[in-house]
Every structure is written in C-alpha cells, then in structure tokens.
Design a protein around this motif. Structure first.
Motif, PDB file in Angstrom:
ATOM      1  N   HIS A  88       0.806  -1.209   0.000  1.00  0.00           N
ATOM      2  CA  HIS A  88       0.000   0.000   0.000  1.00  0.00           C
ATOM      3  C   HIS A  88       0.843   1.264   0.000  1.00  0.00           C
ATOM      4  O   HIS A  88       0.502   2.250  -0.665  1.00  0.00           O
ATOM      5  CB  HIS A  88      -0.941  -0.016   1.205  1.00  0.00           C
ATOM      6  N   THR A  89       1.933   1.260   0.739  1.00  0.00           N
ATOM      7  CA  THR A  89       2.794   2.451   0.776  1.00  0.00           C
ATOM      8  C   THR A  89       3.351   2.758  -0.609  1.00  0.00           C
ATOM      9  O   THR A  89       3.312   3.902  -1.067  1.00  0.00           O
ATOM     10  CB  THR A  89       3.938   2.247   1.777  1.00  0.00           C
ATOM     11  N   ALA A  90       3.868   1.730  -1.281  1.00  0.00           N
ATOM     12  CA  ALA A  90       4.421   1.925  -2.628  1.00  0.00           C
ATOM     13  C   ALA A  90       3.331   2.347  -3.603  1.00  0.00           C
ATOM     14  O   ALA A  90       3.569   3.180  -4.493  1.00  0.00           O
ATOM     15  CB  ALA A  90       5.090   0.641  -3.102  1.00  0.00           C
ATOM     16  N   ALA A  91       2.124   1.799  -3.453  1.00  0.00           N
ATOM     17  CA  ALA A  91       1.022   2.142  -4.356  1.00  0.00           C
ATOM     18  C   ALA A  91       0.635   3.611  -4.194  1.00  0.00           C
ATOM     19  O   ALA A  91       0.486   4.339  -5.192  1.00  0.00           O
ATOM     20  CB  ALA A  91      -0.174   1.248  -4.087  1.00  0.00           C
ATOM     21  N   TYR A  92       0.478   4.053  -2.956  1.00  0.00           N
ATOM     22  CA  TYR A  92       0.103   5.449  -2.729  1.00  0.00           C
ATOM     23  C   TYR A  92       1.209   6.398  -3.177  1.00  0.00           C
ATOM     24  O   TYR A  92       0.936   7.471  -3.726  1.00  0.00           O
ATOM     25  CB  TYR A  92      -0.231   5.668  -1.255  1.00  0.00           C
ATOM     26  N   ARG A 148      -7.088   9.331   3.245  1.00  0.00           N
ATOM     27  CA  ARG A 148      -7.232   9.485   4.696  1.00  0.00           C
ATOM     28  C   ARG A 148      -6.689   8.277   5.455  1.00  0.00           C
ATOM     29  O   ARG A 148      -6.293   8.388   6.624  1.00  0.00           O
ATOM     30  CB  ARG A 148      -8.699   9.728   5.064  1.00  0.00           C
ATOM     31  N   ASN A 149      -6.661   7.112   4.805  1.00  0.00           N
ATOM     32  CA  ASN A 149      -6.122   5.904   5.436  1.00  0.00           C
ATOM     33  C   ASN A 149      -4.768   5.510   4.855  1.00  0.00           C
ATOM     34  O   ASN A 149      -4.339   4.362   5.000  1.00  0.00           O
ATOM     35  CB  ASN A 149      -7.113   4.740   5.280  1.00  0.00           C
ATOM     36  N   ARG A 150      -4.118   6.454   4.212  1.00  0.00           N
ATOM     37  CA  ARG A 150      -2.814   6.164   3.613  1.00  0.00           C
ATOM     38  C   ARG A 150      -1.783   5.842   4.697  1.00  0.00           C
ATOM     39  O   ARG A 150      -1.669   6.568   5.684  1.00  0.00           O
ATOM     40  CB  ARG A 150      -2.341   7.372   2.796  1.00  0.00           C
ATOM     41  N   PRO A 151      -1.011   4.771   4.529  1.00  0.00           N
ATOM     42  CA  PRO A 151       0.031   4.465   5.510  1.00  0.00           C
ATOM     43  C   PRO A 151       1.077   5.583   5.556  1.00  0.00           C
ATOM     44  O   PRO A 151       1.529   6.067   4.524  1.00  0.00           O
ATOM     45  CB  PRO A 151       0.647   3.157   4.985  1.00  0.00           C
ATOM     46  N   GLN A 152       1.443   5.995   6.750  1.00  0.00           N
ATOM     47  CA  GLN A 152       2.447   7.038   6.935  1.00  0.00           C
ATOM     48  C   GLN A 152       3.728   6.389   7.446  1.00  0.00           C
ATOM     49  O   GLN A 152       3.936   6.225   8.637  1.00  0.00           O
ATOM     50  CB  GLN A 152       1.950   8.089   7.931  1.00  0.00           C
ATOM     51  N   GLY A 166       7.540   6.938   7.322  1.00  0.00           N
ATOM     52  CA  GLY A 166       8.671   7.778   6.976  1.00  0.00           C
ATOM     53  C   GLY A 166       8.248   9.196   6.679  1.00  0.00           C
ATOM     54  O   GLY A 166       7.186   9.450   6.127  1.00  0.00           O
ATOM     55  N   SER A 167       9.112  10.141   7.049  1.00  0.00           N
ATOM     56  CA  SER A 167       8.795  11.550   6.847  1.00  0.00           C
ATOM     57  C   SER A 167       9.025  12.011   5.421  1.00  0.00           C
ATOM     58  O   SER A 167       8.658  13.112   5.049  1.00  0.00           O
ATOM     59  CB  SER A 167       9.657  12.407   7.797  1.00  0.00           C
ATOM     60  N   ASP A 168       9.671  11.168   4.585  1.00  0.00           N
ATOM     61  CA  ASP A 168       9.973  11.559   3.214  1.00  0.00           C
ATOM     62  C   ASP A 168       8.890  11.124   2.238  1.00  0.00           C
ATOM     63  O   ASP A 168       9.076  11.203   1.021  1.00  0.00           O
ATOM     64  CB  ASP A 168      11.316  10.961   2.776  1.00  0.00           C
ATOM     65  N   ALA A 169       7.757  10.654   2.749  1.00  0.00           N
ATOM     66  CA  ALA A 169       6.659  10.262   1.866  1.00  0.00           C
ATOM     67  C   ALA A 169       6.157  11.487   1.100  1.00  0.00           C
ATOM     68  O   ALA A 169       5.983  12.560   1.678  1.00  0.00           O
ATOM     69  CB  ALA A 169       5.515   9.657   2.682  1.00  0.00           C
ATOM     70  N   PRO A 170       5.954  11.365  -0.213  1.00  0.00           N
ATOM     71  CA  PRO A 170       5.532  12.530  -0.997  1.00  0.00           C
ATOM     72  C   PRO A 170       4.161  13.037  -0.576  1.00  0.00           C
ATOM     73  O   PRO A 170       3.252  12.251  -0.298  1.00  0.00           O
ATOM     74  CB  PRO A 170       5.517  11.996  -2.439  1.00  0.00           C
ATOM     75  N   ARG A 171       4.024  14.342  -0.495  1.00  0.00           N
ATOM     76  CA  ARG A 171       2.747  14.957  -0.140  1.00  0.00           C
ATOM     77  C   ARG A 171       2.038  15.393  -1.410  1.00  0.00           C
ATOM     78  O   ARG A 171       2.655  15.950  -2.315  1.00  0.00           O
ATOM     79  CB  ARG A 171       2.966  16.139   0.794  1.00  0.00           C
ATOM     80  N   LEU A 172       0.733  15.169  -1.451  1.00  0.00           N
ATOM     81  CA  LEU A 172      -0.014  15.403  -2.684  1.00  0.00           C
ATOM     82  C   LEU A 172      -0.089  16.877  -3.038  1.00  0.00           C
ATOM     83  O   LEU A 172       0.160  17.267  -4.182  1.00  0.00           O
ATOM     84  CB  LEU A 172      -1.420  14.812  -2.547  1.00  0.00           C
ATOM     85  N   TRP A 173      -0.461  17.733  -2.078  1.00  0.00           N
ATOM     86  CA  TRP A 173      -0.769  19.121  -2.388  1.00  0.00           C
ATOM     87  C   TRP A 173       0.409  20.078  -2.166  1.00  0.00           C
ATOM     88  O   TRP A 173       0.252  21.274  -2.385  1.00  0.00           O
ATOM     89  CB  TRP A 173      -1.959  19.599  -1.565  1.00  0.00           C
ATOM     90  N   SER A 174       1.560  19.590  -1.755  1.00  0.00           N
ATOM     91  CA  SER A 174       2.674  20.499  -1.483  1.00  0.00           C
ATOM     92  C   SER A 174       3.146  21.290  -2.712  1.00  0.00           C
ATOM     93  O   SER A 174       3.588  22.441  -2.560  1.00  0.00           O
ATOM     94  CB  SER A 174       3.851  19.733  -0.867  1.00  0.00           C
TER      95      SER A 174
END
Length: 299
Positions: free
Chosen positions: A82-86, A211-215, A217-225
């Motif tokens: 799921h992390t890789a998919a998101y 809303r249920n995306r696995p978090q 690591g802090s380097d996960a890409p943010r959608l709206w940034s």
C-alpha cells in the motif's frame, strides 16, 4: 457461464461506473442546459468549443497517465504494498499537475489564437473567437483537476472500490446545482461554475482516498505540497505574457503569434517552477536531458 463468480464480480464493480451520475458525467449536460436559456445565440457552441480546447491537454496528460498507472497500482495493491502504491499514485498526480498547469498557462494566453487557427475567421467573427478564448481560459482554471481526477479514480478502482467516486460525485452534483443556477446568467459564469465544481470534487476525492494512507517515513511525498508553487508560477506566466501581448501588439498571423506567446507562457511557467524548487520540473528536465543524451549517443 452467467454464474461464473468473476462475471458477477465484474458486473458489480462496473455497475456504479455505468449508472453513475457524478460530476464527470453531468457537468457538461447541466452547462448546456443552462446555456440554452441564455439570451442571444452562440452560447452553447462557444462553451463547447472552449471545453473542447481544454480537453485536448486533459486527454494527453490526464487520461494517458491514468491508463499508464492503473496496472502498476492494481499490482501493488494486490500485493498489499500500500505504501508503494500510494507513493506511485501521488508522484503520478504531481507530475500530471505540473503538465496541466503549464498547459493552462498556454491556453489562458492564446485560446483566441488557437480557435482562430482551428476554426478560422470565416466561420466565426473576431468577437466570437475572442469569447471562445476567454471561455477557454476560465475552463482551464479547472484543467489540473480534470487531468488528475482520472488518476484519483483509478486509485479507488485498483482497490476494487468503484462506488466511492460515483457516490461522492453524485452527492456533490446535488449540492452544486444551486451554484449552477446562480451562475446561469452568462456563459462566463457557467464556465467558472464548471471549473469550480471539478476542483472541489478532486479535493474531496483525494481526501477520502488518502485518509487511510500508511504514513511510513517523513519523506513520503505529499499530494498538495506543489500546488502553491504551481499556482504562483502559472499566474505570473499568464500575467507577464498578457502584458507582453498588450505591449507588443504584433500584427502577425494567429499561428505565429499563438506559437510565440504560447511558448512564452510555457517557458515562464516551467522556469518559475524550477526557480521556486518544484521537484517535478527538475525530474522532467532530467528525463529530457537523459533522452537527448541517449539519442546523441545512438547517433
């Protein structure tokens, strides 16, 4: 075999897509309906021609990205990655947004010239071509949202959820009907209502999906940034290009002037994004450089 379980599953998954009455399906119909009530003639055709111009980059970037990403997303979700998919989905959306905002800058500046080249002045007067250009610019305010809504929907479909996008879109259409009514006095207001609803739809769709995306690591890409930089860069490019058009007042054929100002808007948008640190434009530059290097090496 009509009792085959796979056939039943396919029909259940396809049912909301076939019968849904969400934003993507109804927006065009509602705009046409209200446009038919406007005084005078030509409002429906002007809105349709403007929407057609907006749909060209939407099809090139949005639909192509969705079709390309769907098999990978389906595989990753099926493998419980799921992390890789998101992360894959968000990176695809961010790149699509960059391309869509760049196209928006060009369409906002040279919509009239594009309409003139395609349909000519024998079919439309200059005033009608200018109106098509203006409506193209307002429709293009929602181009980024139209381009990524297909990607977001495939994020649901890859998990076997076809009901959520349809239900969200259908509820939003019911809520937004008074907005269409309030904006039914001019074609320009109707195009703004259309652009606004797709933007709201995309924000709600993304919120519900992530809303249920696995978090992890802090380097996960943010959608709206990247959105603030994209908005600022596009607005600056459109303003500067229109300023140049009003200052130069070139009496060139529409094809030449459209090419000049369109390339100017695109270059300014990408340049501003690069200066302001947009990661996707840097990745795009690396991909182009690598492609050119490979061609040079082959020769």
């Amino acid at each position: 075999n009509l009792r085959d379980p796979d056939l039943k599953k396919y029909l259940l998954l396809s049912l909301p897509i076939m019968l849904g009455v969400s934003v993507v399906v109804l927006d065009d119909m509602i705009v046409k309906r209200f446009a038919s009530l406007l005084p005078g003639t030509g409002s429906i055709s002007q809105l349709q021609y403007a929407r057609t111009l907006m749909k060209v980059p939407m099809g090139v970037f949005g639909m192509a990205a969705g079709m390309a990403a769907f098999p990978t997303l389906s595989r990753l979700f099926a493998q419980q990655q799921h992390t890789a998919a998101y992360d894959t989905l968000i990176q695809s959306i961010r790149m699509t947004m960059l391309l869509a905002f760049t196209a928006q800058a060009a369409l906002s500046c040279v919509g009239t010239e594009i309409a003139t080249v395609i349909w000519g002045q024998t079919r439309f007067s200059q005033a009608m071509l200018s109106q098509i250009g203006l409506l193209t610019a307002t429709y293009s305010l929602g181009l980024w949202a139209w381009s990524i809504q297909g990607l977001l929907a495939r994020g649901y479909y890859a998990q076997g959820n076809t009901w959520a996008p349809t239900i969200i879109g259908s509820l939003l259409m019911v809520i937004w009907l008074p907005v269409y009514t309030l904006c039914s006095d001019t074609a320009l207001a109707l195009s703004l209502a259309s652009s606004s609803i797709i933007c709201v739809y995309v924000f709600v769709l993304a919120w519900h999906l992530l809303r249920n995306r696995p978090q992890e690591g802090s380097d996960a890409p943010r959608l709206w940034s990247p959105l603030p930089v994209l908005l600022l860069s596009t607005g600056m490019a459109v303003y500067v290009t229109h300023w140049l058009k009003s200052g130069l007042m070139l009496e060139w054929p529409a094809l030449l002037s459209g090419t000049l100002y369109g390339c100017t808007a695109i270059s300014l948008t990408l340049g501003a994004c690069y200066i302001l640190g947009n990661q996707e434009v840097k990745l795009l530059a690396q991909l182009i450089q690598r492609k050119l290097s490979n061609r040079t090496g082959t020769r």
